[in-house]
Design a protein around this motif. Structure first.
Motif, PDB file in Angstrom:
ATOM      1  N   PRO A  97       0.840  -1.195   0.000  1.00  0.00           N
ATOM      2  CA  PRO A  97       0.000   0.000   0.000  1.00  0.00           C
ATOM      3  C   PRO A  97       0.881   1.254   0.000  1.00  0.00           C
ATOM      4  O   PRO A  97       2.045   1.186   0.366  1.00  0.00           O
ATOM      5  CB  PRO A  97      -0.768  -0.108   1.311  1.00  0.00           C
ATOM      6  CG  PRO A  97       0.095  -0.950   2.203  1.00  0.00           C
ATOM      7  CD  PRO A  97       0.865  -1.860   1.304  1.00  0.00           C
ATOM      8  N   SER A  98       0.303   2.359  -0.456  1.00  0.00           N
ATOM      9  CA  SER A  98       1.124   3.549  -0.687  1.00  0.00           C
ATOM     10  C   SER A  98       0.715   4.765   0.135  1.00  0.00           C
ATOM     11  O   SER A  98      -0.259   5.418  -0.179  1.00  0.00           O
ATOM     12  CB  SER A  98       1.030   3.921  -2.157  1.00  0.00           C
ATOM     13  OG  SER A  98       1.152   5.301  -2.332  1.00  0.00           O
ATOM     14  N   PRO A  99       1.434   5.080   1.200  1.00  0.00           N
ATOM     15  CA  PRO A  99       1.234   6.393   1.779  1.00  0.00           C
ATOM     16  C   PRO A  99       2.332   7.313   1.244  1.00  0.00           C
ATOM     17  O   PRO A  99       3.436   7.310   1.757  1.00  0.00           O
ATOM     18  CB  PRO A  99       1.426   6.133   3.284  1.00  0.00           C
ATOM     19  CG  PRO A  99       2.277   4.871   3.343  1.00  0.00           C
ATOM     20  CD  PRO A  99       2.417   4.311   1.968  1.00  0.00           C
ATOM     21  N   THR A 100       2.065   8.056   0.152  1.00  0.00           N
ATOM     22  CA  THR A 100       3.109   8.954  -0.364  1.00  0.00           C
ATOM     23  C   THR A 100       3.206  10.170   0.542  1.00  0.00           C
ATOM     24  O   THR A 100       2.202  10.787   0.876  1.00  0.00           O
ATOM     25  CB  THR A 100       2.829   9.434  -1.805  1.00  0.00           C
ATOM     26  OG1 THR A 100       1.485   9.870  -1.871  1.00  0.00           O
ATOM     27  CG2 THR A 100       3.099   8.342  -2.821  1.00  0.00           C
ATOM     28  N   ARG A 101       4.424  10.459   0.908  1.00  0.00           N
ATOM     29  CA  ARG A 101       4.637  11.608   1.770  1.00  0.00           C
ATOM     30  C   ARG A 101       5.014  12.822   0.943  1.00  0.00           C
ATOM     31  O   ARG A 101       5.807  12.733   0.026  1.00  0.00           O
ATOM     32  CB  ARG A 101       5.726  11.309   2.796  1.00  0.00           C
ATOM     33  CG  ARG A 101       5.143  11.086   4.172  1.00  0.00           C
ATOM     34  CD  ARG A 101       6.214  10.787   5.179  1.00  0.00           C
ATOM     35  NE  ARG A 101       7.154   9.797   4.706  1.00  0.00           N
ATOM     36  CZ  ARG A 101       8.452  10.028   4.591  1.00  0.00           C
ATOM     37  NH1 ARG A 101       8.949  11.200   4.884  1.00  0.00           N
ATOM     38  NH2 ARG A 101       9.267   9.070   4.173  1.00  0.00           N
ATOM     39  N   GLU A 102       4.431  13.954   1.264  1.00  0.00           N
ATOM     40  CA  GLU A 102       4.721  15.186   0.560  1.00  0.00           C
ATOM     41  C   GLU A 102       6.090  15.690   1.016  1.00  0.00           C
ATOM     42  O   GLU A 102       6.298  15.952   2.193  1.00  0.00           O
ATOM     43  CB  GLU A 102       3.620  16.189   0.935  1.00  0.00           C
ATOM     44  CG  GLU A 102       3.465  17.350   0.016  1.00  0.00           C
ATOM     45  CD  GLU A 102       3.164  17.014  -1.439  1.00  0.00           C
ATOM     46  OE1 GLU A 102       2.566  15.961  -1.726  1.00  0.00           O
ATOM     47  OE2 GLU A 102       3.554  17.829  -2.281  1.00  0.00           O
ATOM     48  N   PRO A 103       7.048  15.809   0.095  1.00  0.00           N
ATOM     49  CA  PRO A 103       8.363  16.289   0.514  1.00  0.00           C
ATOM     50  C   PRO A 103       8.294  17.738   0.985  1.00  0.00           C
ATOM     51  O   PRO A 103       7.519  18.525   0.447  1.00  0.00           O
ATOM     52  CB  PRO A 103       9.196  16.218  -0.765  1.00  0.00           C
ATOM     53  CG  PRO A 103       8.371  15.540  -1.776  1.00  0.00           C
ATOM     54  CD  PRO A 103       6.961  15.522  -1.316  1.00  0.00           C
ATOM     55  N   VAL A 104       9.058  18.053   1.998  1.00  0.00           N
ATOM     56  CA  VAL A 104       9.171  19.437   2.458  1.00  0.00           C
ATOM     57  C   VAL A 104      10.517  19.961   1.981  1.00  0.00           C
ATOM     58  O   VAL A 104      11.556  19.427   2.359  1.00  0.00           O
ATOM     59  CB  VAL A 104       9.085  19.524   3.996  1.00  0.00           C
ATOM     60  CG1 VAL A 104       9.081  20.985   4.442  1.00  0.00           C
ATOM     61  CG2 VAL A 104       7.836  18.812   4.491  1.00  0.00           C
ATOM     62  N   LEU A 105      10.501  20.955   1.111  1.00  0.00           N
ATOM     63  CA  LEU A 105      11.734  21.436   0.501  1.00  0.00           C
ATOM     64  C   LEU A 105      12.040  22.858   0.939  1.00  0.00           C
ATOM     65  O   LEU A 105      11.139  23.694   0.992  1.00  0.00           O
ATOM     66  CB  LEU A 105      11.606  21.392  -1.026  1.00  0.00           C
ATOM     67  CG  LEU A 105      11.270  20.019  -1.619  1.00  0.00           C
ATOM     68  CD1 LEU A 105      10.985  20.139  -3.111  1.00  0.00           C
ATOM     69  CD2 LEU A 105      12.402  19.035  -1.366  1.00  0.00           C
ATOM     70  N   PRO A 106      13.294  23.152   1.240  1.00  0.00           N
ATOM     71  CA  PRO A 106      13.659  24.517   1.614  1.00  0.00           C
ATOM     72  C   PRO A 106      13.599  25.434   0.396  1.00  0.00           C
ATOM     73  O   PRO A 106      13.609  24.949  -0.740  1.00  0.00           O
ATOM     74  CB  PRO A 106      15.108  24.367   2.088  1.00  0.00           C
ATOM     75  CG  PRO A 106      15.636  23.182   1.354  1.00  0.00           C
ATOM     76  CD  PRO A 106      14.460  22.251   1.185  1.00  0.00           C
ATOM     77  N   LYS A 107      13.534  26.730   0.643  1.00  0.00           N
ATOM     78  CA  LYS A 107      13.622  27.680  -0.455  1.00  0.00           C
ATOM     79  C   LYS A 107      14.998  27.534  -1.107  1.00  0.00           C
ATOM     80  O   LYS A 107      15.979  27.290  -0.415  1.00  0.00           O
ATOM     81  CB  LYS A 107      13.448  29.105   0.077  1.00  0.00           C
ATOM     82  CG  LYS A 107      12.349  29.862  -0.647  1.00  0.00           C
ATOM     83  CD  LYS A 107      12.231  31.291  -0.197  1.00  0.00           C
ATOM     84  CE  LYS A 107      12.495  32.262  -1.352  1.00  0.00           C
ATOM     85  NZ  LYS A 107      11.770  31.976  -2.596  1.00  0.00           N
ATOM     86  N   ALA A 108      15.036  27.652  -2.424  1.00  0.00           N
ATOM     87  CA  ALA A 108      16.304  27.372  -3.106  1.00  0.00           C
ATOM     88  C   ALA A 108      16.581  28.417  -4.179  1.00  0.00           C
ATOM     89  O   ALA A 108      15.653  28.911  -4.813  1.00  0.00           O
ATOM     90  CB  ALA A 108      16.239  25.996  -3.751  1.00  0.00           C
ATOM     91  N   PRO A 109      17.865  28.748  -4.387  1.00  0.00           N
ATOM     92  CA  PRO A 109      18.195  29.702  -5.439  1.00  0.00           C
ATOM     93  C   PRO A 109      17.993  29.086  -6.822  1.00  0.00           C
ATOM     94  O   PRO A 109      18.176  27.888  -6.997  1.00  0.00           O
ATOM     95  CB  PRO A 109      19.687  29.984  -5.202  1.00  0.00           C
ATOM     96  CG  PRO A 109      20.187  28.798  -4.475  1.00  0.00           C
ATOM     97  CD  PRO A 109      19.049  28.257  -3.677  1.00  0.00           C
TER      98      PRO A 109
END
Ligand SMILES: Nc1nc2c(c(=O)[nH]1)N[C@H]1C(S)=C(S)[C@@H](COP(=O)(O)O)O[C@H]1N2
Ligand SMILES: [Mo]
Length: 299
Positions: A97-109
């Motif tokens: 089964p698939s619990p896809t996790r939403e990635p948390v990404l920092p602000k990036a240049p």
């Protein structure tokens, strides 16, 4: 801290159906033990290779045969400055089964000076076709733009050629560490396609599909960069077949694996989904200035 197993539909073409990732402290032996449990069979290492990625990373790829099961397990152990940093393994035929996790990404240049960290300049592109070079008939070829949009589009090659185009001169960076400087690219800005199709509120990701089965995923914010293109020409000429004719996506500040060749479909999504290399542990965004080569695996 434990290993987790997720479905990986993007790897179907290669006979894999799921991916196991573990935090580094689990170690190689711990990961293999976990997979033994998932498959209920023993693993035997049958092949091993090493590759330098950028300046600091070492990728160790180990292929295991599975006792009593057809197919193999393919593991990637990523070391940074000598210590294990991430590990992921592709598994055949297990359903999970698939619990896809939403990635948390920092602000990036999105722009930077000179070469991004860990890259070295080469003169020519190294041509990749991890799933083989597909046969393309440009008279039948269409680019679909769909997913969470108001008006799904089906564009032929001639339609794209008649749309507003932009030319950029940009460096091209492959995650393995080579960069081709000052490439002249021309194509339809991705913004034009987003506007035409009417991207709905709440969309945060874009997945691209290619004729060979290759897929990759790009954050909407990066996909809509003013210099992001559906590329049709390199150096004033239509893309060659090996470089992705008729069209490939390109985002200047993301690594080259986000530039799917032989493009056939662009899908706007609310939720994150791995593409081909992302399933194998490569980064959700792949920003070159932050050196986002691999996903960080903190549970
Ligand atoms: N369809 C498809 N697109 C692809 C790939 C691939 O194997 N298949 N490789 C990616 C990678 S890892 C890189 S670095 C670039 C390389 O582009 P080039 O083959 O034009 O040098 O294409 C990207 N797009
Ligand atoms: Mo690449």
């Amino acid at each position: 801290m434990r290993c987790s197993v997720r479905p990986a539909p993007s790897l179907g073409r290669r006979g894999f159906s799921a991916v196991v990732t573990c935090p580094p402290e689990v170690g190689v032996e711990g990961a293999v033990e976990f997979i033994r449990g998932v498959l209920g069979s023993d693993l035997v290492a049958v092949r091993e290779e090493e590759e330098r990625i950028g300046r600091e990373y070492l990728l160790r790829k180990v292929v295991y045969s599975i006792v009593g099961i057809d197919g193999v397990v393919e593991c990637r152990f990523v070391y940074r400055a000598g210590s294990l940093e991430s590990l992921s393994c592709a598994l055949p035929t297990v359903s999970v089964p698939s619990p896809t996790r939403e990635p948390v990404l920092p602000k990036a240049p999105k722009r930077g000076k000179g070469m991004p960290p860990g890259q070295r300049v080469v003169k020519d592109f190294i041509i990749y076709a991890v799933l083989g070079k597909p046969v393309i008939d440009v008279n039948r070829w269409v680019l679909e733009v769909g997913g969470e949009v108001e008006n799904a589009l089906k564009l032929r090659y001639a339609d794209l050629l008649s749309m507003p185009m932009k030319e950029i001169v940009t460096d091209f960076h492959c995650v393995t560490g080579w960069s081709v400087p000052s490439v002249r690219l021309r194509g339809v800005p991705t913004r034009v396609l987003a506007e035409l199709s009417g991207v709905r509120n709440g969309v945060r990701w874009v997945k691209t599909f290619s004729a060979d089965g290759y897929t990759t995923v790009i954050p909407l914010e990066d996909f809509l960069d003013e210099d992001a293109l559906v590329v049709l020409e390199i150096d004033g000429k239509p893309l060659s077949h090996e470089q992705g004719f008729p069209a490939r996506v390109f985002v200047p500040h993301l690594y080259g694996w986000k530039s799917g060749k032989w493009l056939t479909r662009i899908v706007f999504m609310r939720e994150y989904e791995d593409g081909y290399w992302e399933s194998l542990g490569y980064h959700e965004r792949g920003n070159v200035w932050l050196e986002e080569r691999f996903k960080s695996v903190t549970e």
